[in-house]
Design an enzyme around this catalytic site. Sequence first.
Site, PDB file in Angstrom:
ATOM      1  N   HIS A  58       0.770  -1.247   0.000  1.00 46.73           N
ATOM      2  CA  HIS A  58       0.000   0.000   0.000  1.00 46.73           C
ATOM      3  C   HIS A  58       0.801   1.298   0.000  1.00 46.73           C
ATOM      4  CE1 HIS A  58      -3.556  -2.414   0.432  1.00 46.73           C
ATOM      5  NE2 HIS A  58      -3.021  -3.020   1.475  1.00 46.73           N
ATOM      6  N   LYS A  82     -14.442  -2.875   8.632  1.00 49.30           N
ATOM      7  CA  LYS A  82     -15.472  -3.548   7.832  1.00 49.30           C
ATOM      8  C   LYS A  82     -15.831  -4.920   8.401  1.00 49.30           C
ATOM      9  CE  LYS A  82     -14.289  -1.597   3.307  1.00 49.30           C
ATOM     10  NZ  LYS A  82     -13.711  -1.956   1.997  1.00 49.30           N
ATOM     11  N   HIS A 103      -3.261  -3.305   7.834  1.00 49.61           N
ATOM     12  CA  HIS A 103      -4.315  -3.618   6.860  1.00 49.61           C
ATOM     13  C   HIS A 103      -4.945  -2.319   6.363  1.00 49.61           C
ATOM     14  CE1 HIS A 103      -7.875  -5.419   5.052  1.00 49.61           C
ATOM     15  NE2 HIS A 103      -8.633  -4.644   5.804  1.00 49.61           N
TER      16      HIS A 103
END
Length: 156
Positions: free
Chosen positions: A40, A94, A147
């Site tokens: 990322h 989520k 994450h």
Amino acid sequence: MALEKSLVRLLLLVLILLVLGWVQPSLGKESRAKKFQRQHMDSDSSPSSSSTYCNQMMRRRNMTQGRCKPVNTFVHEPLVDVQNVCFQEKVTCKNGQGNCYKSNSSMHITDCRLTNGSRYPNCAYRTSPKERHIIVACEGSPYVPVHFDASVEDST
């Protein structure tokens, strides 16, 4: 006497091999924090409008090996700024976990999404540069991102 020395050496060798068998697998394993950075972080470049950015980066960062990763986001901010998100607004992830944090300010990102009909090994991605708040899951000591959960538009 010679038999005893040989037996001791053999036992030592077996013990060393056992220890190496337990330790070695963890030596080459990428930590969750390092995996987050590989997948990322792209601090060295600004969001790219080049249509090939995602195709190049997804291959370069080993996210098209064995399958095409369907979605990925690259963050174009200094690593320390992304790590600081772990101490900003706490939000629910989520998956329902409680270790996610939302950045206080918008960040430069690039969303990469697999194009319709694209199949491994010919992974093709749509590149979308954006400015959005990021949501990351954090853990460990030091407390760091592990994450990328989501990106959201500014709510003002």
